[in-house]
Design a protein around this motif. Structure first.
Motif, mmCIF file in Angstrom:
data_model
loop_
_atom_site.group_PDB
_atom_site.id
_atom_site.type_symbol
_atom_site.label_atom_id
_atom_site.label_comp_id
_atom_site.label_asym_id
_atom_site.label_seq_id
_atom_site.Cartn_x
_atom_site.Cartn_y
_atom_site.Cartn_z
ATOM 1 N N SER A 248 1.321 11.304 11.065
ATOM 2 C CA SER A 248 0.276 10.769 11.928
ATOM 3 C C SER A 248 -0.652 9.836 11.147
ATOM 4 O O SER A 248 -0.988 8.740 11.619
ATOM 5 C CB SER A 248 -0.523 11.922 12.533
ATOM 6 N N ILE A 249 -1.042 10.243 9.958
ATOM 7 C CA ILE A 249 -1.928 9.419 9.122
ATOM 8 C C ILE A 249 -1.226 8.136 8.704
ATOM 9 O O ILE A 249 -1.806 7.044 8.780
ATOM 10 C CB ILE A 249 -2.416 10.219 7.895
ATOM 11 N N SER B 236 0.831 -1.212 0.000
ATOM 12 C CA SER B 236 0.000 0.000 0.000
ATOM 13 C C SER B 236 0.860 1.254 0.000
ATOM 14 O O SER B 236 1.965 1.272 0.524
ATOM 15 C CB SER B 236 -0.912 0.014 1.228
ATOM 16 N N SER B 237 0.328 2.296 -0.609
ATOM 17 C CA SER B 237 0.986 3.601 -0.565
ATOM 18 C C SER B 237 -0.081 4.670 -0.405
ATOM 19 O O SER B 237 -1.263 4.425 -0.636
ATOM 20 C CB SER B 237 1.819 3.835 -1.826
ATOM 21 N N ILE B 238 0.357 5.833 -0.028
ATOM 22 C CA ILE B 238 -0.557 6.934 0.229
ATOM 23 C C ILE B 238 -0.005 8.188 -0.440
ATOM 24 O O ILE B 238 1.211 8.342 -0.582
ATOM 25 C CB ILE B 238 -0.756 7.119 1.754
ATOM 26 N N PHE B 239 -0.887 9.066 -0.861
ATOM 27 C CA PHE B 239 -0.482 10.289 -1.535
ATOM 28 C C PHE B 239 -1.148 11.470 -0.855
ATOM 29 O O PHE B 239 -2.343 11.439 -0.574
ATOM 30 C CB PHE B 239 -0.899 10.231 -3.010
ATOM 31 N N GLN C 86 3.674 3.150 5.133
ATOM 32 C CA GLN C 86 4.834 4.023 5.153
ATOM 33 C C GLN C 86 5.230 4.531 3.777
ATOM 34 O O GLN C 86 5.915 5.539 3.661
ATOM 35 C CB GLN C 86 6.023 3.310 5.803
ATOM 36 N N ASN C 87 4.811 3.837 2.718
ATOM 37 C CA ASN C 87 5.183 4.220 1.371
ATOM 38 C C ASN C 87 4.350 5.429 0.927
ATOM 39 O O ASN C 87 3.134 5.348 0.802
ATOM 40 C CB ASN C 87 4.971 3.042 0.412
#
Length: 76
Positions: A33-34, A18-21, A41-42
């Protein structure tokens, strides 16, 4: 919310994949925090997901031109 989705669907989230933008204006402390709460972490945005562009922006004509051209070639 994600746990509820997993329980309802029977699917599991792979945090390693998983990754987040985040948008440009998001404060670093909020980002951290999110990411910590979601166990992701990606932090990235790949160019494509399932063969489609992830960041379309305002120029949809230019973004999907390759798709239109490919379909047009098959039609000809």
């Amino acid at each position: 919310l994600l746990d509820t989705y997993c329980m309802a669907s029977g699917e599991r989230i792979n945090n390693e994949k998983s990754s987040i933008f985040f948008s440009k204006g998001c404060p670093v402390q909020l980002k951290e925090s999110i990411k910590q709460n979601l166990h992701v972490q990606n932090e990235s945005l790949s160019e494509r997901y399932l063969g489609m562009p992830t960041d379309v922006g305002h120029s949809k004509n230019g973004t999907f031109k390759y798709l239109r051209d490919r379909v047009w070639e098959k039609i000809k």
